[in-house]
Design a protein around this motif. Structure first.
Motif, PDB file in Angstrom:
ATOM      1  N   LEU A   1     -15.825  -0.124  12.255  1.00 22.83           N
ATOM      2  CA  LEU A   1     -14.890   0.953  11.960  1.00 22.83           C
ATOM      3  C   LEU A   1     -13.658   0.473  11.180  1.00 22.83           C
ATOM      4  O   LEU A   1     -13.273   1.107  10.190  1.00 22.83           O
ATOM      5  N   PRO A   2     -13.017  -0.640  11.580  1.00 24.32           N
ATOM      6  CA  PRO A   2     -11.846  -1.081  10.801  1.00 24.32           C
ATOM      7  C   PRO A   2     -12.169  -1.367   9.339  1.00 24.32           C
ATOM      8  O   PRO A   2     -11.390  -1.034   8.443  1.00 24.32           O
ATOM      9  N   THR A   3     -13.336  -1.969   9.093  1.00 20.83           N
ATOM     10  CA  THR A   3     -13.719  -2.249   7.712  1.00 20.83           C
ATOM     11  C   THR A   3     -13.966  -0.964   6.938  1.00 20.83           C
ATOM     12  O   THR A   3     -13.609  -0.847   5.763  1.00 20.83           O
ATOM     13  N   ALA A   4     -14.575   0.030   7.606  1.00 18.32           N
ATOM     14  CA  ALA A   4     -14.806   1.318   6.950  1.00 18.32           C
ATOM     15  C   ALA A   4     -13.489   1.995   6.602  1.00 18.32           C
ATOM     16  O   ALA A   4     -13.353   2.591   5.522  1.00 18.32           O
ATOM     17  N   LEU A   5     -12.514   1.900   7.520  1.00 15.72           N
ATOM     18  CA  LEU A   5     -11.203   2.493   7.232  1.00 15.72           C
ATOM     19  C   LEU A   5     -10.514   1.758   6.086  1.00 15.72           C
ATOM     20  O   LEU A   5      -9.865   2.378   5.233  1.00 15.72           O
ATOM     21  N   LEU A   6     -10.654   0.424   6.055  1.00 18.04           N
ATOM     22  CA  LEU A   6     -10.081  -0.344   4.954  1.00 18.04           C
ATOM     23  C   LEU A   6     -10.728   0.044   3.640  1.00 18.04           C
ATOM     24  O   LEU A   6     -10.044   0.164   2.602  1.00 18.04           O
ATOM     25  N   LEU A   7     -12.045   0.254   3.671  1.00 21.22           N
ATOM     26  CA  LEU A   7     -12.735   0.702   2.466  1.00 21.22           C
ATOM     27  C   LEU A   7     -12.167   2.024   1.972  1.00 21.22           C
ATOM     28  O   LEU A   7     -11.994   2.224   0.758  1.00 21.22           O
ATOM     29  N   SER A   8     -11.847   2.935   2.904  1.00 20.78           N
ATOM     30  CA  SER A   8     -11.287   4.229   2.512  1.00 20.78           C
ATOM     31  C   SER A   8      -9.961   4.053   1.782  1.00 20.78           C
ATOM     32  O   SER A   8      -9.707   4.694   0.758  1.00 20.78           O
ATOM     33  N   VAL A   9      -9.115   3.168   2.301  1.00 19.49           N
ATOM     34  CA  VAL A   9      -7.814   2.932   1.666  1.00 19.49           C
ATOM     35  C   VAL A   9      -7.998   2.297   0.289  1.00 19.49           C
ATOM     36  O   VAL A   9      -7.376   2.718  -0.696  1.00 19.49           O
ATOM     37  N   VAL A  10      -8.872   1.289   0.212  1.00 21.32           N
ATOM     38  CA  VAL A  10      -9.111   0.618  -1.071  1.00 21.32           C
ATOM     39  C   VAL A  10      -9.694   1.602  -2.088  1.00 21.32           C
ATOM     40  O   VAL A  10      -9.281   1.627  -3.259  1.00 21.32           O
ATOM     41  N   ALA A  11     -10.648   2.433  -1.647  1.00 24.32           N
ATOM     42  CA  ALA A  11     -11.257   3.403  -2.545  1.00 24.32           C
ATOM     43  C   ALA A  11     -10.225   4.413  -3.041  1.00 24.32           C
ATOM     44  O   ALA A  11     -10.226   4.802  -4.216  1.00 24.32           O
ATOM     45  N   ALA A  12      -9.320   4.842  -2.151  1.00 22.70           N
ATOM     46  CA  ALA A  12      -8.295   5.810  -2.542  1.00 22.70           C
ATOM     47  C   ALA A  12      -7.328   5.200  -3.556  1.00 22.70           C
ATOM     48  O   ALA A  12      -6.974   5.832  -4.562  1.00 22.70           O
ATOM     49  N   VAL A  13      -6.901   3.954  -3.291  1.00 22.67           N
ATOM     50  CA  VAL A  13      -5.983   3.291  -4.224  1.00 22.67           C
ATOM     51  C   VAL A  13      -6.667   3.033  -5.555  1.00 22.67           C
ATOM     52  O   VAL A  13      -6.102   3.266  -6.627  1.00 22.67           O
ATOM     53  N   ALA A  14      -7.911   2.539  -5.504  1.00 16.99           N
ATOM     54  CA  ALA A  14      -8.644   2.261  -6.729  1.00 16.99           C
ATOM     55  C   ALA A  14      -8.897   3.538  -7.521  1.00 16.99           C
ATOM     56  O   ALA A  14      -8.852   3.544  -8.753  1.00 16.99           O
ATOM     57  N   ALA A  15      -9.179   4.641  -6.812  1.00 15.12           N
ATOM     58  CA  ALA A  15      -9.441   5.907  -7.490  1.00 15.12           C
ATOM     59  C   ALA A  15      -8.236   6.357  -8.309  1.00 15.12           C
ATOM     60  O   ALA A  15      -8.380   6.943  -9.378  1.00 15.12           O
ATOM     61  N   CYS A  16      -7.035   6.079  -7.790  1.00 10.74           N
ATOM     62  CA  CYS A  16      -5.826   6.448  -8.535  1.00 10.74           C
ATOM     63  C   CYS A  16      -5.728   5.695  -9.856  1.00 10.74           C
ATOM     64  O   CYS A  16      -5.047   6.144 -10.780  1.00 10.74           O
ATOM     65  N   GLY A  17      -6.412   4.551  -9.948  1.00 13.59           N
ATOM     66  CA  GLY A  17      -6.409   3.795 -11.192  1.00 13.59           C
ATOM     67  C   GLY A  17      -7.653   3.991 -12.019  1.00 13.59           C
ATOM     68  O   GLY A  17      -7.849   3.284 -13.011  1.00 13.59           O
ATOM     69  N   ALA A  18      -8.511   4.949 -11.616  1.00 14.08           N
ATOM     70  CA  ALA A  18      -9.740   5.190 -12.364  1.00 14.08           C
ATOM     71  C   ALA A  18      -9.428   5.774 -13.735  1.00 14.08           C
ATOM     72  O   ALA A  18      -8.509   6.568 -13.894  1.00 14.08           O
ATOM     73  N   SER A  19     -10.203   5.364 -14.710  1.00 17.75           N
ATOM     74  CA  SER A  19     -10.027   5.880 -16.066  1.00 17.75           C
ATOM     75  C   SER A  19     -10.392   7.353 -16.111  1.00 17.75           C
ATOM     76  O   SER A  19     -11.350   7.798 -15.476  1.00 17.75           O
ATOM     77  N   GLY A  20      -9.616   8.127 -16.878  1.00 15.68           N
ATOM     78  CA  GLY A  20      -9.858   9.566 -16.970  1.00 15.68           C
ATOM     79  C   GLY A  20     -10.910   9.939 -17.987  1.00 15.68           C
ATOM     80  O   GLY A  20     -10.775  10.923 -18.699  1.00 15.68           O
ATOM     81  N   VAL A  21     -11.979   9.147 -18.077  1.00 16.74           N
ATOM     82  CA  VAL A  21     -13.075   9.424 -19.005  1.00 16.74           C
ATOM     83  C   VAL A  21     -14.359   9.514 -18.193  1.00 16.74           C
ATOM     84  O   VAL A  21     -14.428   9.038 -17.055  1.00 16.74           O
ATOM     85  N   PRO A  22     -15.417  10.137 -18.745  1.00 19.33           N
ATOM     86  CA  PRO A  22     -16.671  10.229 -18.006  1.00 19.33           C
ATOM     87  C   PRO A  22     -17.155   8.860 -17.529  1.00 19.33           C
ATOM     88  O   PRO A  22     -17.238   7.903 -18.291  1.00 19.33           O
ATOM     89  N   GLY A  23     -17.468   8.765 -16.224  1.00 16.15           N
ATOM     90  CA  GLY A  23     -17.957   7.523 -15.659  1.00 16.15           C
ATOM     91  C   GLY A  23     -16.889   6.503 -15.330  1.00 16.15           C
ATOM     92  O   GLY A  23     -17.210   5.381 -14.921  1.00 16.15           O
ATOM     93  N   GLY A  24     -15.618   6.864 -15.466  1.00 20.25           N
ATOM     94  CA  GLY A  24     -14.549   5.906 -15.245  1.00 20.25           C
ATOM     95  C   GLY A  24     -14.507   5.374 -13.830  1.00 20.25           C
ATOM     96  O   GLY A  24     -14.179   4.191 -13.617  1.00 20.25           O
TER      97      GLY A  24
END
Length: 410
Positions: free
Chosen positions: A324-347
């Motif tokens: 569970l802790p690793t899954a929660l960490l993944l959620s935080v990392v995914a959320a932070v990384a998503a904010c830096g995702a490129s605004g183009v198809p497939g970014g």
């Protein structure tokens, strides 16, 4: 004949834009099924429409944000802070939803797809943050040319603050320029029915949906999470903020922003559409002229879902245990990384190796997952963009309360 044309154009002007888009969508499907060769040629209309949106979006953001800040009356609320809170909370909530869905419906992948050696994903979260910082201090001309909206926002905010000390006449000129750009944007948006017609026809003619047959389970989890966010989680967030029935606003945003974003597959290209929708909803221009461009860069619930689901699919395939802790960490990392995702198809797909690194998955295997992501991207990326972009208006309207009056039809 002139009389017929006059009546025809009068009919078009009386018909709502949403109705015209639906007609264009259906016509595109019919053309793709009946005449694939002609449908592929019709793709030029879609390309022109997306190019026009991408052309006006950077200038629109620069001018509109500059004018909004320059002419902002002191003491007037802009609601930007609560909107940012909703953006970030919604993105994190989407990552958590994706984690739970991946545990409920575990997906295995056939990791035999050759890795694309030309792809260059970031190596760590530090690289994502470094890239964001460099985008902030980008040359303004280069930012406009490359569509770097973070850099454009930074310059627009800086210019707006500087123009606050200019004369009234200068600020009026900036306001007039903003109004002129807005009129051009409305003219481009009127081309949406033709653009959607071309995009649908070309997509169905060139790819179809047969290639997705082997990945339907993965696609079902991805799209299911996005639908849950759009129809359950986001309405709950809006209700908690406004204490009103959220669904009229939710469906308005999905219908009038999500449909266009689904087919353009670009949050940046959908900025003009969201600006126009915010205006018709009666929202404060000082608020939405800033919140919509910001949302196109950091409000990435769909990207968080894509990163999380694909990462956990690789984890399940390789038989890696996840606590569970690793899954929660993944959620935080995914959320932070998503904010830096490129605004183009497939970014967002290029950030999957970053999240996979939490579980010791090699880059070679992670890039195979990215390749699978591009296969299902025909639907996944469209649904992701529709969720991301429509939520920009939804949260803006929730934090800067929409008027009680029913919004004007398109």
């Amino acid at each position: 004949m002139p009389g017929f044309l006059q009546r025809f154009f009068a009919l078009i002007m009386r018909t709502s834009l949403v109705s015209q888009i639906v007609v264009g969508l259906v016509a595109g499907v019919v053309l793709a099924l009946a005449w694939p060769a002609g449908a592929a040629s019709a793709g030029l209309l879609g390309s022109v429409f997306v190019s026009a949106l991408k052309a006006v979006a950077p200038v629109l953001v620069l001018v509109l944000v500059t004018a909004s800040i320059a002419n902002h009356a002191r003491g007037q609320r802009t609601h930007i802070r609560p909107i940012l809170v909703l953006y970030l909370f919604g993105t994190l909530a989407a990552a958590l939803v994706a984690v739970f869905a991946s545990f409920l419906f575990p997906t295995s992948l056939a990791l035999a797809v050759p890795a694309d050696t030309e792809l260059a994903p970031p190596e760590g979260i530090g690289e994502v943050l470094r890239t964001l910082l460099l985008q902030v201090v980008d040359n303004p001309v280069n930012a406009l040319v490359t569509g770097n909206f973070i850099g454009i926002l930074a310059w627009a905010i800086g210019l707006g603050l500087a123009f606050r000390h200019a004369s009234d006449a200068t600020r009026q000129v900036v306001g007039d320029l903003s109004a002129a750009i807005t009129r051009l944007v409305r003219a481009v948006i009127r081309l949406a029915p033709l653009g959607i017609f071309g995009l649908v026809a070309a997509t169905l003619a060139e790819t179809g949906l047969s290639a997705l047959a082997d990945y339907l389970r993965l696609l079902a989890v991805l799209v299911g999470c996005m639908l849950f966010m759009a129809l359950v989680a986001n309405p709950l967030i809006v209700f908690a903020k406004t204490r009103r029935n959220p669904y009229p606003l939710v469906f308005t945003c999905l219908r009038e922003s999500g449909i266009t974003a689904f087919f353009t597959r670009s949050s940046a290209a959908n900025i003009p559409v969201n600006m126009e929708l915010s205006r018709r909803l009666g929202l404060h221009e000082e608020t939405y002229s800033v919140s919509i461009p910001i949302g196109a860069t950091i409000n990435m619930a769909g990207a968080a879902i894509t990163i999380t689901v694909l990462t956990l699919a690789a984890v399940h395939t390789l038989g890696i245990a996840v606590d569970l802790p690793t899954a929660l960490l993944l959620s935080v990392v995914a959320a932070v990384a998503a904010c830096g995702a490129s605004g183009v198809p497939g970014g967002s797909l290029l950030l999957v190796p970053l999240a996979s690194g939490l579980f010791g998955i090699s880059t070679d295997i992670a890039m195979q997952v990215v390749a699978i992501g591009f296969i299902v991207g025909v639907v996944q990326d469209s649904a992701e963009t529709a969720l991301n972009s429509s939520t920009d208006v939804l949260f803006t309207a929730a934090a800067a309360p929409p008027p009680d009056a029913v919004p004007d039809p398109l």
